[in-house]
Design a protein around this motif. Structure first.
Motif: not given
Length: 461
Positions: A361-379
Motif C-alpha cells: 500500500v505504501i509503495c503504491a502511494l509512493i509510486g502514484f505521488s512520485s508522478g509529479y516528476f512529469s510536472l517538473m518541466p512545466v513548473v
C-alpha cells in the motif's frame, strides 16, 4: 542555448502588406510531436528504468563483496549521480529527451510530458524482472553486459529526434535581379590575353610571346588558387571563432550575467527543493530489495516485487497528474505541492510497515505521488520561461543528480550505525520536508502580493 521563435513553434509569414506575423507551427501539438513523445518514452525506459532497477544488483554486490551498506550503495548512486550531474553517458540522451517534448507541445505540454516520462515506470518494471532473470541465469556481470547492449537502442531514439524546421516565409518581397554578366563574342572568347586573337598568336613573330604569356597565366592561376584556399581557411576559422565566442557569451549571460537564472529567487528555491527531494524517491528503489529480505518477505516479493508496484503506480500517477494539471481550473503548483506532501508522508510511514500488504500500500502511494516528476518541466517553464527552459531544467537535473548521489549512501551509512533502515527513512523524510518548505515560498509570495494589492486598492478608494 536559447531558443528562437522557430524553436518554440512559430513560423514567420508575410501578409499582403509585407508585415511579418506569427502562426503556429504545424508540428506543434501534433504530427511529429507524437514521435518525439514516443522517442522520449523509450529513452526513459532505457535510462531511468535501468537506474531504478539497480536495487536488484545492489543485493548481488552485497552478497559477493561483503562490504557495508553505505559503501556498496555508492555504486548505484554514482551511476545515477554522474549521469544527472555531469551529463555523460546516458545523461547526454536524457536531458534532450525531456526538453524536446516541451519544445513540440504548447497546449497539452503537461500531458505530453506525463506520457513520455511514464517510460520510467515501464522501464523499472521491465528492467527489474529482466535483471532478476539474467542474474539468476548468467550472473550479475553478464547481466550488466546484456543490459548495456540493450541500451544501444538509445541511438535509434536519438535518430527520431529532430529540431523544428525553420519558419517558411511566404510572399517574400521580390529580390533584386542579379547583375547580368557581360556577353562576349566568339572572337573575344577565342582571344588570348591582352586582346591577342588566336590567329595573331599563330604568327611566327608572336609564338615566343604567346608561350611566355601562357606560362605567366598558369602561374597566376596557381597563385590565385593558393590564395583562395588560404582565404577559405581563414574565413572558416574566423566563423568558428565567432560562433564559439557567441556561444560562450550566451552561456555566461544565461548563468552569471544580468539575466542570470540565479537572480530568480523562486528558481533558486526550486533548486534547493530538488537537492533534498530526489533522494527520498531513489532510496526505496535501492534499499527495498534488502529490506524485504530483512523482513523475511522474499517469497512474496518474488511473486510481485514491491519496486514493480512503485513502477506501475508511477505510470498512472504521471498520466493522471499531467492530465489534471492541464485542466484550466487547476493550478499546476497546487497539484505539484499535494503530490509532494503525499510522497513525504509515505516516506515517514514506510518504516512502520512490516507486512507485505502494508508495504504494498505504501509503495503504491509512493509510486502514484512520485508522478509529479512529469510536472517538473512545466513548473520550471512557469518560473523561467520557454527561452531559458533548457538551461534551467539542466540545473534542476544536476541538483537531482547530487541528491541521488548522496542519498542512498547516506541511508546505508545510517543502517551501518543503527542496524535499522527506520532512521534512514525518517531523516530523509525530514530533509524532504525542508525541501517542501522552499516550495511554499511561491504560494506565500503570491498571497503576500495579493494582500498588498488589496490593501493598496482599499487605500486609494
Amino acid at each position: 542555448m536559447y531558443t528562437s521563435h522557430e524553436d518554440i513553434g512559430y513560423d514567420l509569414e508575410d501578409d499582403p502588406k509585407a508585415k511579418k506575423t506569427l502562426k503556429p507551427h504545424p508540428d506543434i501539438d501534433g504530427g511529429w510531436a507524437w514521435m518525439m513523445v514516443l522517442s522520449s518514452f523509450f529513452v526513459h525506459i532505457l535510462i531511468m528504468g535501468s537506474q531504478m532497477a539497480l536495487g536488484v544488483l545492489n543485493v548481488e554486490w552485497l552478497e559477493e563483496f561483503h562490504q557495508s551498506r553505505g559503501l556498496t550503495a555508492w555504486v548505484s548512486s554514482l551511476s545515477m549521480g554522474i549521469t544527472l550531474i555531469v551529463g555523460l553517458g546516458s545523461g547526454m540522451a536524457y536531458l534532450p529527451a525531456v526538453v524536446m517534448v516541451g519544445r513540440y507541445f504548447q497546449k497539452r505540454r503537461a500531458l505530453a510530458q506525463g506520457l513520455s516520462t511514464t517510460g520510467t515506470g515501464f522501464g523499472t518494471f521491465l528492467m527489474t524482472v529482466l535483471l532478476k532473470y539474467l542474474c539468476a541465469e548468467y550472473g550479475w556481470r553478464n547481466a550488466m553486459f546484456i543490459q548495456g547492449a540493450v541500451s544501444l537502442n538509445l541511438c535509434v531514439c536519438g535518430a527520431l529526434m529532430r529540431p523544428l524546421p525553420p519558419g517558411k516565409v511566404e510572399n517574400c518581397p521580390r529580390e533584386e535581379e542579379p547583375c547580368a554578366l557581360p556577353a562576349y563574342s566568339t572572337e573575344s572568347v577565342k582571344s588570348g590575353p591582352l586582346g591577342i586573337t588566336e590567329d595573331q598568336d599563330r604568327l611566327p613573330g608572336n609564338e615566343e610571346t604567346g608561350c611566355d604569356l601562357q606560362a605567366q597565366e598558369c602561374q597566376g592561376q596557381t597563385c590565385d588558387r593558393k590564395n583562395m584556399c588560404a582565404f577559405q581557411v581563414l574565413k572558416t576559422v574566423s566563423q568558428l571563432t565567432v560562433r564559439v565566442q557567441k556561444g560562450f557569451g550566451d552561456w555566461y549571460s544565461g548563468y552569471f550575467g544580468t539575466a542570470s537564472l540565479f537572480t530568480n529567487r523562486m528558481f533558486v528555491a526550486f533548486i534547493f527543493w530538488a537537492l533534498f527531494a530526489y533522494s527520498s524517491f531513489v532510496i526505496p528503489f535501492i534499499h527495498l530489495p534488502e529490506i524485504v529480505s530483512l523482513y523475511n518477505l522474499s517469497e512474496q516479493n518474488d511473486v510481485f516485487p514491491l519496486t514493480s508496484i512503485i513502477a506501475i503506480l508511477h505510470i498512472f500517477g504521471k498520466v493522471i497528474l499531467g492530465a489534471v494539471a492541464d485542466l484550466p481550473c487547476i493550478s499546476v503548483w497546487n497539484v505539484f505541492l499535494i503530490a509532494n506532501f503525499t510522497l513525504v508522508c509515505s516516506i515517514f510511514l514506510l518504516p512502520l510497515m512490516h507486512t507485505y500488504a502494508s508495504l504494498a500500500v505504501i509503495c503504491a502511494l509512493i509510486g502514484f505521488s512520485s508522478g509529479y516528476f512529469s510536472l517538473m518541466p512545466v513548473v520550471t517553464e512557469d518560473l523561467v520561461g520557454t527561452e531559458h527552459l533548457a538551461n534551467a531544467y539542466g540545473i534542476i537535473i544536476c541538483a537531482n543528480g547530487i541528491s541521488a548521489l548522496l542519498g542512498p549512501p547516506f541511508a546505508g551509512w545510517i543502517f551501518d550505525i543503527t542496524q535499522k533502515y527506520d532512521f534512514s527513512f525518517y531523516i530523509c523524510g525530514l530533509l524532504y520536508m525542508v525541501g517542501i518548505l522552499f516550495l511554499l515560498i511561491q504560494p506565500c509570495t503570491q498571497m503576500i502580493e495579493q494582500s498588498r494589492r488589496k490593501y493598496t486598492d482599499g487605500a486609494h478608494v
